[in-house]
Write an enzyme that holds these catalytic residues in place. Structure first.
Site, PDB file in Angstrom:
ATOM      1  N   TYR A   1       0.769  -0.733   0.080  1.00  0.00           N
ATOM      2  CA  TYR A   1      -0.374   0.259   0.449  1.00  0.00           C
ATOM      3  C   TYR A   1       0.306   1.530  -0.028  1.00  0.00           C
ATOM      4  O   TYR A   1       1.857   1.451   0.888  1.00  0.00           O
ATOM      5  CB  TYR A   1      -0.824   0.103   0.649  1.00  0.00           C
ATOM      6  CG  TYR A   1      -1.674   1.334   1.619  1.00  0.00           C
ATOM      7  CD1 TYR A   1      -2.537   1.581   0.902  1.00  0.00           C
ATOM      8  CD2 TYR A   1      -1.334   2.625   1.681  1.00  0.00           C
ATOM      9  CE1 TYR A   1      -3.860   2.739   1.246  1.00  0.00           C
ATOM     10  CE2 TYR A   1      -1.891   3.793   2.390  1.00  0.00           C
ATOM     11  CZ  TYR A   1      -3.124   3.750   1.541  1.00  0.00           C
ATOM     12  OH  TYR A   1      -3.669   4.669   1.678  1.00  0.00           O
TER      13      TYR A   1
ATOM     14  N   GLU B   1      -3.096   8.263  -4.455  1.00  0.00           N
ATOM     15  CA  GLU B   1      -3.124   6.288  -3.263  1.00  0.00           C
ATOM     16  C   GLU B   1      -2.973   5.371  -4.494  1.00  0.00           C
ATOM     17  O   GLU B   1      -3.658   5.214  -5.185  1.00  0.00           O
ATOM     18  CB  GLU B   1      -4.885   6.190  -2.470  1.00  0.00           C
ATOM     19  CG  GLU B   1      -4.727   5.217  -1.622  1.00  0.00           C
ATOM     20  CD  GLU B   1      -6.130   4.479  -0.768  1.00  0.00           C
ATOM     21  OE1 GLU B   1      -5.819   5.178   0.190  1.00  0.00           O
ATOM     22  OE2 GLU B   1      -6.762   4.715  -1.503  1.00  0.00           O
TER      23      GLU B   1
END
Ligand code: GDP
Ligand code: MN
Length: 393
Positions: A109, A197
């Site tokens: 992530y 993101e």
């Protein structure tokens, strides 16, 4: 403002970030054509909506031949996807991203956002990729690593290096990961993002570091200097009432409840949302009409609030400063003429020209308008009136 994954990936590619080859498609035939051109053994068919969690909802499929691409495309297009980010009403899929499948070794992530406490850009990385990051943050916060960026000097190479190390990239790709982190930060700053993101960021079996998913949100207040971003807007993804309000220069956020409120000033608007909740109601929206209201603007705001049957009452809570109560009252009367008042309006006016404002409303003798003196009284009445409509339905 949000954009689609395929648009975000294109931007990332311009900033030197590795993304899978792919193209958007609007029909199964187009999807098949794109897949043929890609010529990869596995092709990913991905729903393009402004929300994550598509994988679990059936919006991401791996196809092994052109017939499968066509089949998945026809299944997903037009389908309503309900994910943890869409709300229960879901979002209809009108576009797909068709891209070459990646051979995943490991998922990570990576996110960039603004930390409001320190007023700095913050980088967040985790070896726990592909999962809901909120869940990782709640259950295993020690698996999320952060780097605060000093705005005077920007992201330093040692920070990118430290983050890549903490995220657990193997030595042989650490350099690629660091470069990607620096590139994502540059994109974030140059394009005035509020969120960038990549979840998952993947290490492939071929030892590449690739953005498999991409999400970019932009600061609305900075869009005036990014025509290239504004051009990516997909209005079908946005709340029609929020769009109409933005065009009328009203600051409006849909909150989903049934007591609409029309207020001046962000502070009073928040207090109004709170007091509606306090009396057991659910605010339909946050609406700040601003300090420069005209009769037309007020009429427009009322029109927007009753346009789709969601709101059951309207609480007008105005403290006249620069705004004048007679202008607000005139707007209500005008709205009654132009669009008709379909739901009860509770009006509490105070401040500049309050007497004139009250007189305009009293003289108009509008059966749907209830004039009150106090904010508490008005909030209570607006909640009761909305509840009455619900009982009647
Ligand atoms: P989201 O569910 O909306 O966040 O959509 P993602 O783009 O993150 O895709 C969901 C999941 O699908 C990813 O976490 C991957 O596990 C999987 N996925 C997406 N693309 C590929 C691919 O090219 N190959 C493989 N094997 N899996 C993929
Ligand atoms: Mn994802």
């Amino acid at each position: 403002m949000n954009i689609h994954e395929y648009q975000a990936k294109q931007l990332m590619k311009w900033y030197g970030i590795d993304v899978p080859n792919g193209q958007p498609a609007f029909s199964p035939e187009e999807a098949a054509r794109v897949a043929k051109d890609l010529g990869s053994d596995v092709v990913v068919v991905k729903a393009q909506i402004h929300a994550g969690g598509r994988g679990k909802a059936g919006g991401v499929k791996l196809a092994h031949n052109i017939d499968e691409v066509k089949y998945f495309a026809s299944q997903i297009l037009g389908k309503k996807l309900v994910t943890h980010q869409t709300g229960p009403e879901g979002k209809v899929v009108n576009r797909l991203l068709i891209e070459e499948g990646s051979h995943i070794e490991k998922e990570y992530y990576l996110g960039v956002t603004i930390d409001r406490d320190s007023a700095e850009v913050i980088l967040m990385g985790s070896p726990e990729g592909g999962m809901e990051i909120e869940k990782v943050a709640a259950e295993t916060p020690d698996r999320i690593f952060m780097e605060h960026i000093n705005p005077a000097v920007g992201l330093q190479p040692f920070q990118a290096k430290r983050l890549a190390y903490n995220m657990g990239f193997p030595e042989k790709v650490a350099g690629k990961a660091q470069k990607l982190i620096l590139n994502l930060y540059t994109l974030f700053v140059e394009k005035d993002c509020s969120l960038a993101e990549i979840n998952p960021l993947v290490l492939t079996k071929e030892n590449n570091v690739v953005a498999l998913d991409a999400k970019l949100n932009f600061d609305d207040s900075a869009l005036f200097r990014h025509n290239e971003i504004e051009a990516l807007r997909d209005e079908s993804e946005e709340d029609p009432k929020e769009r109409a309000a933005a065009k009328a220069s009203l600051s409006y956020v849909n909150l989903g409840g049934d007591v609409a409120c029309m207020v001046n000033g962000a502070g009073l608007a928040m207090a109004t949302v709170d007091i509606i909740k306090f009396y057991g109601g659910e605010p339909a929206n946050f609406l700040d009409v601003g300090g420069d209201s005209t009769v037309e603007k007020i009429a427009e705001a009322i029109g927007i609030m009753q346009s789709d049957g969601q709101a059951q009452s309207i609480f007008v809570n105005i403290f006249g400063g620069i705004n004048k109560c007679d202008v607000i009252a005139g707007g209500i009367v005008e709205a009654a003429k132009l669009v008709g008042l379909k739901i009860p309006v509770v009006a509490r006016l105070d401040g500049t020209n309050v007497e004139a404002g009250r007189k305009i409303l009293a003289d108009a003798k509008l059966p749907m308008v209830h004039l009150v003196e106090k904010m508490e009284e008005g909030a209570k009445l607006a909640v009761e009136l909305a509840a009455k409509v619900k009982e009647g339905a």
